[in-house]
Scaffold this motif. Structure first.
Motif, mmCIF file in Angstrom:
data_model
loop_
_atom_site.group_PDB
_atom_site.id
_atom_site.type_symbol
_atom_site.label_atom_id
_atom_site.label_comp_id
_atom_site.label_asym_id
_atom_site.label_seq_id
_atom_site.Cartn_x
_atom_site.Cartn_y
_atom_site.Cartn_z
ATOM 1 N N ILE A 110 54.933 56.831 44.281
ATOM 2 C CA ILE A 110 56.090 57.716 44.240
ATOM 3 C C ILE A 110 55.587 59.146 44.336
ATOM 4 C CG2 ILE A 110 58.114 58.496 42.949
ATOM 5 C CD1 ILE A 110 58.065 55.907 41.404
ATOM 6 N N ARG A 111 56.064 59.873 45.320
ATOM 7 C CA ARG A 111 55.735 61.295 45.451
ATOM 8 C C ARG A 111 56.842 62.084 44.754
ATOM 9 N NH1 ARG A 111 53.999 58.692 49.972
ATOM 10 N NH2 ARG A 111 51.845 59.141 50.618
ATOM 11 N N GLU A 155 58.206 66.337 50.130
ATOM 12 C CA GLU A 155 57.584 67.166 51.161
ATOM 13 C C GLU A 155 58.451 68.399 51.424
ATOM 14 O OE1 GLU A 155 55.937 66.783 55.767
ATOM 15 O OE2 GLU A 155 56.720 65.037 54.700
ATOM 16 N N GLY A 156 57.794 69.551 51.478
ATOM 17 C CA GLY A 156 58.509 70.798 51.726
ATOM 18 C C GLY A 156 58.845 71.579 50.473
ATOM 19 N N ARG A 157 58.780 70.903 49.313
ATOM 20 C CA ARG A 157 59.045 71.614 48.061
ATOM 21 C C ARG A 157 57.740 72.158 47.509
ATOM 22 N NH1 ARG A 157 58.467 70.788 42.653
ATOM 23 N NH2 ARG A 157 60.012 71.750 41.273
ATOM 24 N N GLN A 158 57.717 73.444 47.190
ATOM 25 C CA GLN A 158 56.508 74.059 46.650
ATOM 26 C C GLN A 158 56.307 73.647 45.205
ATOM 27 O OE1 GLN A 158 56.422 78.305 47.065
ATOM 28 N NE2 GLN A 158 54.385 78.535 46.174
ATOM 29 N N GLN A 159 55.077 73.283 44.878
ATOM 30 C CA GLN A 159 54.758 72.939 43.504
ATOM 31 C C GLN A 159 54.913 74.169 42.604
ATOM 32 O OE1 GLN A 159 54.325 70.128 42.147
ATOM 33 N NE2 GLN A 159 53.096 68.716 43.383
ATOM 34 N N THR A 160 55.304 73.935 41.367
ATOM 35 C CA THR A 160 55.428 75.004 40.386
ATOM 36 C C THR A 160 54.485 74.699 39.221
ATOM 37 O OG1 THR A 160 57.186 73.913 39.122
ATOM 38 C CG2 THR A 160 57.851 75.246 41.023
ATOM 39 N N LYS A 161 54.602 75.491 38.170
ATOM 40 C CA LYS A 161 53.782 75.235 36.987
ATOM 41 C C LYS A 161 54.094 73.871 36.393
ATOM 42 C CE LYS A 161 53.067 80.052 35.609
ATOM 43 N NZ LYS A 161 53.283 81.084 34.553
ATOM 44 N N LYS A 162 55.342 73.435 36.585
ATOM 45 C CA LYS A 162 55.711 72.093 36.131
ATOM 46 C C LYS A 162 55.377 71.107 37.250
ATOM 47 C CE LYS A 162 59.247 73.581 32.861
ATOM 48 N NZ LYS A 162 60.656 73.453 32.420
ATOM 49 N N TYR A 163 54.108 70.812 37.356
ATOM 50 C CA TYR A 163 53.546 70.041 38.467
ATOM 51 C C TYR A 163 54.159 68.646 38.556
ATOM 52 C CZ TYR A 163 49.919 67.965 41.409
ATOM 53 O OH TYR A 163 49.247 67.338 42.409
ATOM 54 N N ARG A 164 54.530 68.268 39.772
ATOM 55 C CA ARG A 164 55.042 66.922 40.038
ATOM 56 C C ARG A 164 53.967 66.119 40.765
ATOM 57 N NH1 ARG A 164 61.261 67.345 42.253
ATOM 58 N NH2 ARG A 164 62.144 68.697 40.614
ATOM 59 N N PRO A 165 53.390 65.130 40.117
ATOM 60 C CA PRO A 165 52.291 64.376 40.726
ATOM 61 C C PRO A 165 52.761 63.214 41.596
ATOM 62 C CG PRO A 165 52.658 63.589 38.513
ATOM 63 C CD PRO A 165 53.662 64.703 38.739
ATOM 64 N N LEU A 224 65.047 62.469 42.663
ATOM 65 C CA LEU A 224 64.311 61.434 43.391
ATOM 66 C C LEU A 224 65.166 60.790 44.482
ATOM 67 C CD1 LEU A 224 61.541 60.038 43.476
ATOM 68 C CD2 LEU A 224 62.522 58.242 42.015
ATOM 69 N N GLN A 225 64.592 60.723 45.696
ATOM 70 C CA GLN A 225 65.276 60.145 46.853
ATOM 71 C C GLN A 225 64.410 59.067 47.494
ATOM 72 O OE1 GLN A 225 67.462 63.266 49.320
ATOM 73 N NE2 GLN A 225 66.044 64.588 48.202
ATOM 74 N N PRO A 226 65.021 58.160 48.255
ATOM 75 C CA PRO A 226 64.277 57.038 48.829
ATOM 76 C C PRO A 226 63.068 57.434 49.677
ATOM 77 C CG PRO A 226 66.628 56.615 48.972
ATOM 78 C CD PRO A 226 66.484 58.020 48.470
ATOM 79 N N PHE A 227 63.143 58.561 50.402
ATOM 80 C CA PHE A 227 62.014 58.923 51.267
ATOM 81 C C PHE A 227 60.773 59.310 50.472
ATOM 82 C CE2 PHE A 227 63.963 63.112 50.578
ATOM 83 C CZ PHE A 227 62.854 63.915 50.385
ATOM 84 N N GLN A 228 60.905 59.489 49.153
ATOM 85 C CA GLN A 228 59.753 59.822 48.328
ATOM 86 C C GLN A 228 58.978 58.585 47.885
ATOM 87 O OE1 GLN A 228 62.531 62.936 46.102
ATOM 88 N NE2 GLN A 228 60.499 62.949 45.200
ATOM 89 N N ILE A 229 59.484 57.406 48.204
ATOM 90 C CA ILE A 229 58.833 56.164 47.813
ATOM 91 C C ILE A 229 57.995 55.628 48.969
ATOM 92 C CG2 ILE A 229 59.143 53.874 46.826
ATOM 93 C CD1 ILE A 229 60.325 56.109 45.111
ATOM 94 N N ASP A 230 56.721 55.387 48.708
ATOM 95 C CA ASP A 230 55.843 54.720 49.666
ATOM 96 C C ASP A 230 55.765 53.262 49.239
ATOM 97 O OD1 ASP A 230 53.743 53.654 51.168
ATOM 98 O OD2 ASP A 230 52.620 55.533 51.184
ATOM 99 N N TRP A 231 56.636 52.447 49.832
ATOM 100 C CA TRP A 231 56.731 51.046 49.416
ATOM 101 C C TRP A 231 55.455 50.271 49.720
ATOM 102 C CZ3 TRP A 231 60.787 50.242 46.418
ATOM 103 C CH2 TRP A 231 61.932 51.035 46.588
ATOM 104 N N ALA A 232 54.801 50.595 50.825
ATOM 105 C CA ALA A 232 53.586 49.867 51.209
ATOM 106 C C ALA A 232 52.435 50.155 50.242
ATOM 107 C CB ALA A 232 53.185 50.236 52.633
ATOM 108 N N ALA A 233 52.303 51.416 49.852
ATOM 109 C CA ALA A 233 51.205 51.811 48.967
ATOM 110 C C ALA A 233 51.597 51.755 47.492
ATOM 111 C CB ALA A 233 50.729 53.221 49.316
#
Length: 269
Positions: free
Chosen positions: A112-113, A117-127, A100-109
Motif C-alpha cells: 500500500i502506497r 503519486e503526485g502528493r508531496q511528502q510532509t513531516k507526517k510521512y506516509r510510508p 486511500l484510493q484503489p490506485f494506491q494498492i499494488d495487489w501483485a506486490a
C-alpha cells in the motif's frame, strides 16, 4: 503580535480546553505563514513567535476488549468499518486512511502506497506498507473511488460518526481516532516486532536512497505484516464481522518443535 498579545492568545486557547500539542500547532502554523510572507518579500519584517513546549505524547492505548466493543458497535452500512480496518492494519494517520484510493494498492506486490503519486511528502510521512491478508480481503470487497466514503463521496471528517459509535460502545472520551495509531505501535512491539520495522510501518522512519527498492523484497516489513494478521485473528474471536477476513485462523504448535506456526486458510482445510 506583541509578546503580551501572543501570551493572551495562548491563554485563551488553553482556557477553551485545547491540548498543549494543539496550541503549539496553531502557533506553528501562524509562524510558518509569517516566515513565508517574509521570505517572499511580502512584508519587511516579522515578529518572533514563541512556541509552547512540546506536549507529552498521547498516553492512551486501547485493549482488545475496547477495540472489539467499538468495532461491534459500528453500523453495518457505516464508513467507519473500512476506516478502522485500514488504520488497524496499517498504523496510518487519520487523513491517510480517509484518502486511500484503489490506485494506491499494488495487489501483485501486496503493498500500500499511503502517499499517492503526485502528493508531496510532509513531516507526517506516509510510508509504503505491506498489505495484510486481512486488509486485502476487506478492500477487495469494496468498489468506490475512495475506500472510506459516504455514498461514493470522500469523507472529510469521521468525528461525528466516531463520537456516536464511541458512546454506543460505552467507551471513555479519550478513545479518539488517534488511539489506533498508538495501539498499533504498542501491539507490534508487544508481539516482538523489531523497533526499526515498527518505525517503518507507522512512518517514523523515512526511506533513504538505499531503501527505495527494499519494499519489493518479499520479506519487506514481514514481521510487522505477520504480527498484524495474527492480531486481527485474535480480534476476530471477539468481533463476528471479522471472522473469515484474517489470513490466520488460529495458532497451533509445531510437532516436535518449540515454535508456533501460523495456520493459513489452505493449511487448515
Amino acid at each position: 503580535m506583541t509578546v503580551d498579545a501572543q501570551e493572551e492568545f495562548v491563554a485563551w486557547l488553553r482556557a477553551k480546553g485545547y491540548s498543549e500539542g494543539y496550541v503549539r500547532r496553531v502557533l506553528a502554523v501562524g509562524k510558518a505563514a509569517l516566515n513565508r510572507a517574509w521570505k517572499r518579500q511580502e512584508v519587511t519584517e516579522v515578529p518572533w513567535i514563541e512556541l509552547p513546549p512540546i506536549g507529552e505524547p498521547y498516553p492512551h492505548t486501547a485493549s482488545d476488549d475496547q477495540l472489539a466493543a467499538f468495532l461491534n458497535a459500528i453500523p453495518e452500512d457505516s464508513h467507519l468499518w473500512a476506516y478502522c480496518m485500514i488504520r488497524l492494519n496499517t498504523g496510518c494517520r487519520d487523513d491517510a486512511a480517509r484518502d486511500l484510493q484503489p490506485f494506491q494498492i499494488d495487489w501483485a506486490a501486496n503493498l500500500i502506497r499511503l502517499n499517492p503519486e503526485g502528493r508531496q511528502q510532509t513531516k507526517k510521512y506516509r510510508p509504503v506498507v505491506p498489505l495484510t491478508a486481512t486488509l486485502r480481503r476487506e478492500l477487495e470487497a469494496l468498489d468506490a473511488a475512495y475506500y472510506v466514503n459516504w455514498h461514493g463521496r470522500h469523507i472529510g471528517s469521521i468525528k461525528k460518526a466516531w463520537a456516536k459509535v464511541r458512546r454506543n460502545a460505552k467507551l471513555p472520551e479519550w478513545f479518539a481516532p488517534k488511539v489506533f495509531r498508538h495501539t498499533v505501535a504498542t501491539e507490534l512491539r508487544r508481539r516482538g516486532v523489531p523497533h526499526w520495522e515498527v518505525s517503518g510501518q507507522i512512518g517514523h522512519k523515512r526511506a533513504g536512497t538505499s531503501e527505495i527498492y527494499a519494499k519489493f523484497d518479499p520479506d519487506y516489513l514481514g514481521a510487522a505484516r505477520t504480527a498484524l494478521d495474527a492480531w486481527m485473528a485474535d480480534l476476530s474471536r471477539k468481533v463476528p464481522r471479522m471472522r473469515g477476513q484474517s489470513g490466520v485462523s488460529h495458532l497451533r504448535k509445531v510437532v516436535g518443535g518449540t515454535r508456533i506456526e501460523l495456520v493459513t486458510p489452505t493449511m487448515s482445510r
